[in-house]
Scaffold this active site. Sequence first.
Site, mmCIF file in Angstrom:
data_model
loop_
_atom_site.group_PDB
_atom_site.id
_atom_site.type_symbol
_atom_site.label_atom_id
_atom_site.label_comp_id
_atom_site.label_asym_id
_atom_site.label_seq_id
_atom_site.Cartn_x
_atom_site.Cartn_y
_atom_site.Cartn_z
ATOM 1 N N GLU A 195 0.658 -1.178 0.155
ATOM 2 C CA GLU A 195 0.341 0.591 0.019
ATOM 3 C C GLU A 195 0.936 1.325 0.399
ATOM 4 O O GLU A 195 0.203 2.259 -0.757
ATOM 5 C CB GLU A 195 -1.286 -0.168 1.367
ATOM 6 N N SER A 264 4.342 -20.271 -0.297
ATOM 7 C CA SER A 264 3.899 -21.982 -1.008
ATOM 8 C C SER A 264 3.513 -22.517 -1.878
ATOM 9 O O SER A 264 3.107 -22.092 -2.395
ATOM 10 C CB SER A 264 2.956 -21.943 0.805
ATOM 11 N N ASP A 336 -6.135 -9.683 1.115
ATOM 12 C CA ASP A 336 -6.025 -8.916 1.503
ATOM 13 C C ASP A 336 -6.387 -7.931 2.581
ATOM 14 O O ASP A 336 -8.064 -7.941 2.738
ATOM 15 C CB ASP A 336 -6.068 -7.603 0.493
ATOM 16 N N ASP A 339 -5.850 -2.467 5.545
ATOM 17 C CA ASP A 339 -5.857 -1.219 5.421
ATOM 18 C C ASP A 339 -5.432 -0.105 6.149
ATOM 19 O O ASP A 339 -4.985 -0.485 7.408
ATOM 20 C CB ASP A 339 -7.028 -1.176 5.093
#
Length: 828
Positions: A195, A264, A336, A339
Amino acid sequence: MLTLFRWLLRLFVVVAALALGGLLLAYWLASRSLVDYSAEHAVEGITAPVEIVRDHAGVPHIFGATDRDVFFGLGFAHAQDRLWQMTMLRRTAQGRLSELFGERTLRVDELMRRLDLYRLSQAAVEHQDADTRAALEAYAAGVNAWLKEVNEGAKGRGAPEFFIFSNEIAPWQPADSIAVIKLMGVQLSSHLADEVLRARLTLALPPARVADILPAVPGPGIAALPDYASLFPSLDVKTALSTPPDQSAPPLMPVAPRGLAGASNAWAAAPSRSASGGTLLANDPHLGFTAPSIWYLARLELSTGGVIGGTIPGVPGVLVGRSDKLGWGLTSAYLDDQDLFIEELDPDNPERVRTPKGFAEMRRRDSIIHLADGSARTITLRWTENGPVIPGRFFDLAAITPPGHVTSLSWTLLTERDTSMTALIRLMRAQSVREAIAAGALFVAPAQNLTLADSGGIAMKLIGAMPERDPAHQTRGRMPSPGWVAANRWKGTLPYSQNPEFINPPGGILGNTNNKMVERPFPLHVSYTWGDTQRIQRWRKLMQDREVHTRESFIEAQLDSVSPTARSLLPLVARELWFTGEAAPEGTPERLRQRALAMLADWNGEMNEHLPEPLIYAAWMRALQDRLIRDELGPLAAAFSHLEPLFIERVFRDVGGASAWCDIRQSTAQESCTDIARMALDDALVWIGEKWGTDLESLRWGDAHQATHDHQVLGDIPFLKWFVNIHQSTSGGDNTLMRGRTKGSGPNPFLNVHGAGYRGVYDFADPDASVFIISTGQSGHPLSRHYDDLGELWRRGEYIPMSLDPELARAAAVGVMRLLPEDGDEGG
């Protein structure tokens, strides 16, 4: 003169004797903490004898009358073999490293205190179900029983490191295990840094060029982002662009640099795609390499059946592994779940921030960090309605935070109601794919893709809380947003049913390499940033090349070192350089370039440790990317320490005018992409020549791509580092299925620092034919033969059996330990 010689000789003998004596004393003290795997111990906290059978690889097989006793045994075994590692994990989560290391780790402690991980872990204990609390308490009792043995039995303070640093070890608590899981979430996180970087790039570049350097994973388009500067008019754009990314990493910092967060591989085959008619599952989770490995192999005989696989010291459970009926693997989901919010301070009261309803007081609490020298630092922790306030000195936040504002963080991990531990305990006890998926409903963070196989089918389910965002979110979570705008704030979490799920797909095979899983419109999108666009290409080919698969073909895929990135980029980048021009004289740069191009033309993309071509290719692509972005980004170029394959492809295919990156803005000439490619190859060959020599045919990728399993504390200390660090020549690279993520910075940018510390392949046609391996050894004691005995097997791509047959474990045991209840102990 003769007299002087005699005295010098005597002095030398005395000094040598003292040095030898000191070494022998150090060895004797250190060896006191070596574990006798055949000892008997009378302990408090168990109802009946517990047996810990350690097989030839040092893997404990733990048998007890009750599940509580088995978890007690796991805590005892973990503490015996990995006590120092456990205490470091706990201290990191608590923000108490500076009590041992002073100023060097103060920044780490401050960040952990601001995230408040340990207080949240303490509160989360009460949110676990009764079985999980019992497991946590029994595990803690097992750890503490070994601590008692160390203290009363003069067992070398439990680990050699405690002779150098403080040997004060607080009793283990149930909250400590939850804190270790939360700490793993910190290590696997990546969206926060992305971000910040995206925000800074929008200030430096037009939207089309941002889309080049941070491209969306191919698929349907993404709506355009707002210009970051337009969201915060008071931001000093010049300062934001001129501030170089913070490349410093304090010792023991759990937050991984960009490009080195979780990764992974996992894949599974249904009976219809298995040669033996049974399901198959392969899993290799990727984390930063350390000595010892973060992984510890163990088998637990529970009331629901035996489970065996990879554990993490400090956590009472098998995180990846199998039982007789079920196999499970984990890969980072790249959900996600973070924030950043820019919070406006009240000009009249900096303890208040703007909210949708006006200014509101921040919560605050003072926290004292004690340092090794006896001094202390007091910091003030603050929280807004969106989450903890993170100072601008972390994550380059100062560069994107306007004056009169602070930055806060929303993150699913930062909750008291974290039932992830209960989910893990239930997963171990699950008897089928359906039961395992149901257990995953309680998992909160870090988000993982859970790959499953039972006797009849396969599945994959994203487990972890998905934030519920407003469709009108200004930045869609891709950049920091104004915290006082109601549409930007989280509305809670989505129902578990919204998490992506794949059960028994028609093709009979499913897998994940951290690649894009789904294409759904925002806010059900899962993520705009994924961990892989390359390995998935090679995996898809290997899976489709065979009609049916075997354990061996799954192992072959795990160990595959062919780079699809090299195969796709080299024809693009070198298309106008190969076999052009006349032969140049020997000894000239042109001749060296021609030799390098000729070698790459005949190369199949295999990143084999014994070949020279991988080193030439890697150095070329590194130099190429630097030449493309350095003049455009200035100091921000340092944030791109690894090759960005989609960026290079966009540039050389001129997608949306991306070839504009090839022209050097500061020069009057118009450089083409071929020009830049040629200059970058020359740069790379000069670098190789200075470091490795100009005899290209004699180069070895493995000399540059050494796996660095370094002791996190002793690994930098002269002399000691030769005993505690494990370095190995390895194949693979950033974009191969046998992933060996390179360091990306420093004088040795191709060191292998992040990869599969655990590999497992499970065959449910013959479960005892399943195999696994870890990257070092079971013991954290440098004098133990189990400190690195599995490391060479791991390097060569070999495995050890994963059997739940107790007789096989006993037949090859290096020791059978018995824990006996103390007189009158009822296990309470």
